[in-house]
Design a protein around this motif. Structure first.
Motif, PDB file in Angstrom:
ATOM      1  N   THR A  29       0.859  -1.186   0.000  1.00 22.06           N
ATOM      2  CA  THR A  29       0.000   0.000   0.000  1.00 22.06           C
ATOM      3  C   THR A  29       0.900   1.242   0.000  1.00 22.06           C
ATOM      4  O   THR A  29       2.105   1.160  -0.231  1.00 22.06           O
ATOM      5  CB  THR A  29      -0.955  -0.026   1.204  1.00 22.06           C
ATOM      6  OG1 THR A  29      -0.198  -0.013   2.419  1.00 22.06           O
ATOM      7  CG2 THR A  29      -1.856  -1.252   1.171  1.00 22.06           C
ATOM      8  N   THR A  43      -3.170   5.593   1.033  1.00 16.60           N
ATOM      9  CA  THR A  43      -4.195   4.588   0.747  1.00 16.60           C
ATOM     10  C   THR A  43      -5.444   4.908   1.561  1.00 16.60           C
ATOM     11  O   THR A  43      -5.368   5.007   2.790  1.00 16.60           O
ATOM     12  CB  THR A  43      -3.677   3.176   1.084  1.00 16.60           C
ATOM     13  OG1 THR A  43      -2.527   2.902   0.276  1.00 16.60           O
ATOM     14  CG2 THR A  43      -4.745   2.124   0.819  1.00 16.60           C
ATOM     15  N   VAL A 135      -3.250  -0.203  -4.114  1.00 13.35           N
ATOM     16  CA  VAL A 135      -2.859  -1.465  -3.502  1.00 13.35           C
ATOM     17  C   VAL A 135      -2.206  -2.294  -4.598  1.00 13.35           C
ATOM     18  O   VAL A 135      -2.861  -2.698  -5.557  1.00 13.35           O
ATOM     19  CB  VAL A 135      -4.077  -2.195  -2.901  1.00 13.35           C
ATOM     20  CG1 VAL A 135      -3.660  -3.544  -2.324  1.00 13.35           C
ATOM     21  CG2 VAL A 135      -4.758  -1.325  -1.849  1.00 13.35           C
TER      22      VAL A 135
END
Length: 159
Positions: A29, A43, A135
């Protein structure tokens, strides 16, 4: 089906309809940590949905820009020619936040921030935060996940 992403352990879990964990993947992430604001390169947390699935049938390592295939397939040589490029490879699961004011609409809209679950060069480490918000997954892993989840699959991202 439901996806849960744990930022603290850099792990993506896929749960079946019965609630059992059926897949577990190492991910990467954001290097800037969790956060929802546009331009933060973080994120986003909270509840999301897979809004769009992009790249069905593309080869492993197929490169995308603006959610369209470029015709390139990543190799170490191709990567060396563009070392600063944020490679989006193989498949894209485009996320849309479902919590207005937290990860949906305005300056915190995950979809408008182009937050994806996507493949990355196999030379990139997993389990280490290194992305600019998305991601990242291994190419084989994201292709497998892509084949298992339909559009509309819930995604919960936790810090």
């Amino acid at each position: 089906m439901q996806i849960r992403i744990d930022i603290s352990t850099q792990t993506l879990f896929l749960f079946g309809d019965d609630g059992a964990c059926i897949r577990r993947y190492r991910v990467s992430t954001a290097k800037n940590g969790p956060g929802e604001e546009s331009g933060s390169h973080r994120t986003p947390r909270g509840r999301h949905l897979v809004r769009a699935r992009i790249g069905a049938g593309a080869p492993l390592g197929a490169a995308f820009r603006g959610r369209r295939p470029t015709g390139e397939v990543w190799t170490p040589e191709v990567g060396a020619a563009a070392p600063e490029r944020d490679w989006i490879l193989t498949r894209i699961l485009w996320l849309s936040g479902t919590e207005p004011g937290f990860n949906r609409l305005g300056k915190v809209d995950s979809m408008r921030r182009y937050i994806y679950i996507h493949g990355t060069p196999d030379t990139e480490p997993m389990g280490v935060p290194r992305s600019i918000g998305c991601v990242r997954m291994r190419n084989r892993d994201v292709a497998e996940l892509f084949d298992l989840v339909p559009a509309g699959t819930p995604v919960d991202i936790r810090a």
